[in-house]
Design a protein around this motif. Structure first.
Motif: not given
Length: 142
Positions: A55-65
């Motif tokens: 999802g949108h936030f999951s993608g942002l989270f993965v890229h921040s990790l």
């Protein structure tokens, strides 16, 4: 709702007030706070979740990790096998009412797999917990 545990109090404060300190946040606020914590991390980020899907936030989270790992932070990601059995709040092994719903679930599952692959390609340790054994892998509710 999501719970973000804040561990910013000192050991002495814990001794005086044994109650947990937490806030209940709606999804957007949860991810905004989570991304801010990831971006401020200096040593490690060990993340565990029961449910994880694209999802949108999951993608942002993965890229921040991934960005944190590139800053040489110890990043680890643990997800429960529950994520393999539920997509978009419905069980994957139960029949879908429509072909469109089935295609959507399949798409989300593929995209979630790609997010996990991105983490692994960035040398982030990932682990899946509670994997069912034998015949239970193929039942709706292992």
């Amino acid at each position: 709702m999501n719970v973000l545990e804040l561990k910013t109090h000192s050991h002495q404060e814990t001794m005086r007030d044994p109650k947990p300190h937490y806030r209940i946040l709606e999804t957007v606020s949860f991810y905004v706070d989570l991304l801010a914590e990831v971006n401020q991390a200096r040593d490690r980020i060990w993340f565990q979740t029961m449910a994880f899907e694209n999802g949108h936030f999951s993608g942002l989270f993965v890229h921040s990790l991934i960005s944190a790992a590139q800053r040489e932070i110890d990043v680890r990601f643990v997800r429960d096998s529950y994520s393999d059995y539920v997509t978009n709040n419905s069980f994957n092994h139960l029949p879908n009412l429509s072909r469109t719903e089935s295609q959507f679930k399949h798409f989300i599952q593929q995209q979630t797999g790609l997010l996990i692959e991105e983490l692994e390609k960035a040398n982030i340790r990932t682990h899946k917990t509670n994997a069912p054994a034998n015949i239970y892998r193929h039942t709706p509710l292992p």
